[in-house]
Design a protein around this motif. Structure first.
Motif, short mmCIF file in Angstrom:
data_model
loop_
_atom_site.label_atom_id
_atom_site.label_comp_id
_atom_site.label_asym_id
_atom_site.label_seq_id
_atom_site.Cartn_x
_atom_site.Cartn_y
_atom_site.Cartn_z
N THR A 123 60.85 41.33 -2.15
CA THR A 123 61.59 40.31 -1.42
C THR A 123 61.49 38.95 -2.12
OG1 THR A 123 59.69 39.70 -0.06
CG2 THR A 123 61.13 41.44 0.79
N GLU A 124 62.41 38.07 -1.74
CA GLU A 124 62.32 36.65 -2.06
C GLU A 124 62.24 35.89 -0.74
OE1 GLU A 124 64.78 34.96 -5.08
OE2 GLU A 124 65.11 36.90 -6.05
N SER A 125 61.60 34.73 -0.76
CA SER A 125 61.37 33.99 0.47
C SER A 125 61.77 32.54 0.34
CB SER A 125 59.88 34.06 0.87
OG SER A 125 59.48 35.39 1.08
N VAL A 126 62.18 31.96 1.47
CA VAL A 126 62.42 30.52 1.57
C VAL A 126 61.78 30.05 2.88
CG1 VAL A 126 64.53 30.43 0.19
CG2 VAL A 126 64.68 30.96 2.63
N GLY A 127 61.44 28.77 2.93
CA GLY A 127 60.82 28.26 4.14
C GLY A 127 61.02 26.76 4.26
N VAL A 128 60.77 26.23 5.45
CA VAL A 128 60.81 24.79 5.69
C VAL A 128 59.55 24.38 6.42
CG1 VAL A 128 63.33 24.49 5.69
CG2 VAL A 128 62.16 25.18 7.80
N LEU A 129 59.21 23.10 6.27
CA LEU A 129 58.01 22.56 6.89
C LEU A 129 58.30 22.13 8.32
CD1 LEU A 129 55.04 21.62 6.43
CD2 LEU A 129 55.99 19.39 5.79
N LEU A 130 57.43 22.57 9.25
CA LEU A 130 57.59 22.22 10.66
C LEU A 130 56.70 21.04 11.01
CD1 LEU A 130 57.58 25.80 12.25
CD2 LEU A 130 59.52 24.48 11.37
N ASP A 131 56.95 20.47 12.19
CA ASP A 131 56.20 19.27 12.58
C ASP A 131 54.73 19.55 12.87
OD1 ASP A 131 56.61 20.66 14.88
OD2 ASP A 131 57.49 19.01 16.02
N ASN A 132 54.36 20.81 13.08
CA ASN A 132 52.95 21.15 13.32
C ASN A 132 52.21 21.52 12.03
OD1 ASN A 132 53.99 23.65 12.75
ND2 ASN A 132 53.45 24.59 14.70
N GLY A 133 52.88 21.39 10.88
CA GLY A 133 52.25 21.70 9.60
C GLY A 133 52.44 23.13 9.14
N ASP A 134 53.01 23.99 9.99
CA ASP A 134 53.30 25.36 9.59
C ASP A 134 54.56 25.41 8.72
OD1 ASP A 134 51.12 26.36 10.93
OD2 ASP A 134 52.23 26.85 12.76
N VAL A 135 54.76 26.54 8.05
CA VAL A 135 55.95 26.74 7.24
C VAL A 135 56.75 27.90 7.83
CG1 VAL A 135 56.85 27.25 4.95
CG2 VAL A 135 54.79 25.87 5.18
N PHE A 136 57.92 27.60 8.38
CA PHE A 136 58.80 28.64 8.92
C PHE A 136 59.45 29.35 7.74
CE2 PHE A 136 63.02 30.04 10.39
CZ PHE A 136 62.62 30.90 11.40
N THR A 137 59.24 30.67 7.65
CA THR A 137 59.59 31.42 6.44
C THR A 137 60.49 32.61 6.77
OG1 THR A 137 57.44 30.82 5.50
CG2 THR A 137 58.63 32.61 4.43
N ILE A 138 61.45 32.84 5.89
CA ILE A 138 62.33 34.02 5.99
C ILE A 138 62.25 34.79 4.68
CG2 ILE A 138 64.71 34.84 6.14
CD1 ILE A 138 63.93 33.85 8.80
N GLU A 139 62.07 36.11 4.78
CA GLU A 139 62.09 37.00 3.61
C GLU A 139 63.36 37.84 3.63
OE1 GLU A 139 58.15 38.92 2.27
OE2 GLU A 139 58.03 38.87 4.45
N CYS A 140 63.91 38.09 2.44
CA CYS A 140 64.99 39.07 2.33
C CYS A 140 65.05 39.57 0.89
CB CYS A 140 66.34 38.50 2.78
SG CYS A 140 67.53 39.80 3.27
N ILE A 141 66.04 40.38 0.57
CA ILE A 141 66.11 41.02 -0.74
C ILE A 141 66.37 40.01 -1.85
CG2 ILE A 141 67.56 42.56 -2.12
CD1 ILE A 141 67.74 44.34 0.38
N ALA A 142 67.22 39.02 -1.58
CA ALA A 142 67.58 38.03 -2.58
C ALA A 142 67.52 36.64 -1.99
CB ALA A 142 68.98 38.32 -3.12
N PHE A 143 67.52 35.63 -2.87
CA PHE A 143 67.47 34.25 -2.38
C PHE A 143 68.65 33.95 -1.47
CE2 PHE A 143 68.88 29.89 -2.53
CZ PHE A 143 67.74 29.21 -2.15
N GLU A 144 69.85 34.37 -1.86
CA GLU A 144 71.05 34.03 -1.07
C GLU A 144 70.93 34.49 0.36
OE1 GLU A 144 75.91 34.68 -0.99
OE2 GLU A 144 74.68 35.79 -2.42
N THR A 145 70.53 35.73 0.58
CA THR A 145 70.45 36.24 1.95
C THR A 145 69.27 35.62 2.70
OG1 THR A 145 69.29 38.20 1.09
CG2 THR A 145 71.66 38.40 1.54
N ALA A 146 68.16 35.38 2.01
CA ALA A 146 67.02 34.73 2.67
C ALA A 146 67.39 33.31 3.09
CB ALA A 146 65.81 34.71 1.74
N PHE A 147 68.04 32.56 2.20
CA PHE A 147 68.43 31.18 2.50
C PHE A 147 69.48 31.12 3.60
CE2 PHE A 147 70.95 27.31 1.67
CZ PHE A 147 69.94 26.36 1.72
N THR A 148 70.44 32.03 3.55
CA THR A 148 71.47 32.07 4.58
C THR A 148 70.87 32.38 5.94
OG1 THR A 148 73.09 32.82 2.93
CG2 THR A 148 73.68 33.12 5.25
N LYS A 149 69.92 33.31 5.98
CA LYS A 149 69.22 33.61 7.23
C LYS A 149 68.41 32.41 7.71
CE LYS A 149 68.74 38.65 6.69
NZ LYS A 149 67.79 39.77 6.54
#
Length: 225
Positions: A123-149
Motif C-alpha cells: 500500500t501507499e499512505s497519505v495523512g493529515v495532522l489533527l488538532d490533537n496531534g494524531d495523524v489521520f491516515t488512509i492506505e490504498c494501493i496507489a497514491f491517487e486512490t489513497a489521496f482521493t479517499k
C-alpha cells in the motif's frame, strides 16, 4: 476482506533449502461508478469506497455536495448528489509551533497508522495532522486512490485538520499537482522527492521535508522558518 492468506515456498539461496510458509496478499478490486455523466474506474481496496467517490467528486468536478452510494454489484455503484453541502475544515497553521522533535513524532504516528503496509508491503499512505496531534491516515494501493479517499473522508466526516500532509512514498510531478488540490502548507514525505515536484512546491512557497525516517529528515525549502 482486505488481505488474502496464501501458502508460499521460501528458498534460502545459501543453504539451498526450501521451506513452506504463509503470506498475506493485498486484495485488489475494480471499482466503477458514475458522476455527472462521467464514468470512473479505479483499482483499489474496497475499504472506504464512499470516500473514494466523495473525493472524486471534489477533485474531478469541484463538487462539495454530499454523495451517497447504492451498490449494484460488489464492484459497481450508483451515485446520488444530495442537498447537503460539505467543506474542508482547515485549522490555522500558525497555531502550532513546528519543532524537529514534533515532526519526528508525527512521522512515527503516521507510520504506525499503516497496518496494511506492515502486513503486505503493498500500500501507499497519505495523512493529515489533527488538532490533537494524531495523524489521520488512509492506505490504498496507489497514491491517487489513497489521496482521493483522504479528501473524501475529510469532507464526509467533517474532520478539522492542519494543512500538513504526510506521504509514504516518492513524490513526483504528477503527485505534486494532485497534492496541491488540497494546498497544504507543509509536505512531509517518508521517501524521495523529484526535482520537478520540488519546483512545483517551491512556486507555491510550501515547506517540504523528505526522507523522514527515524530521527532524521531532509528539509528542501523555507529554511528561514
Amino acid at each position: 476482506m482486505l488481505t488474502k492468506h496464501i501458502k508460499i515456498k521460501q528458498l534460502n539461496t545459501i543453504n539451498k533449502k526450501s521451506t513452506s510458509n504463509s503470506d498475506y496478499l493485498l486484495v485488489e478490486r475494480d471499482i466503477e461508478f458514475k458522476l455527472n455523466d462521467a464514468t470512473y474506474f479505479f483499482s483499489a481496496i474496497t475499504q472506504f469506497t464512499e470516500f473514494l467517490v466523495q473525493g472524486t467528486a471534489y477533485l474531478k468536478h469541484n463538487l462539495t455536495t454530499k454523495v451517497t452510494l447504492e451498490t449494484v454489484t460488489p464492484h459497481q455503484f450508483l451515485t446520488t448528489l444530495s442537498d447537503t453541502d460539505l467543506e474542508l475544515s482547515k485549522l490555522p497553521l500558525d497555531s502550532i509551533e513546528l519543532q524537529p522533535t514534533q515532526l519526528v513524532d508525527w512521522v512515527r504516528k503516521f507510520k504506525q497508522n499503516q497496518p496494511l503496509y506492515r502486513q503486505t508491503g503493498a500500500t501507499e499512505s497519505v495523512g493529515v495532522l489533527l488538532d490533537n496531534g494524531d495523524v489521520f491516515t488512509i492506505e490504498c494501493i496507489a497514491f491517487e486512490t489513497a489521496f482521493t479517499k483522504l479528501i473524501g473522508a475529510l469532507l464526509k466526516k467533517t474532520i478539522s485538520f492542519y494543512p500538513v500532509l504526510f506521504v509514504s512514498h516518492r513524490i513526483n510531478a504528477q503527485t505534486a499537482k494532485l497534492i496541491n488540490q488540497l494546498n497544504p502548507s507543509l509536505i512531509i514525505c517518508q521517501s524521495a522527492i523529484t526535482d520537478h515536484a520540488l519546483d512545483i512546491f517551491l512556486k507555491a512557497n510550501q515547506t517540504v521535508y523528505g526522507f523522514c525516517r527515524k530521527n532524521k529528515f531532509n528539509r528542501y525549502s523555507n529554511f528561514h522558518l
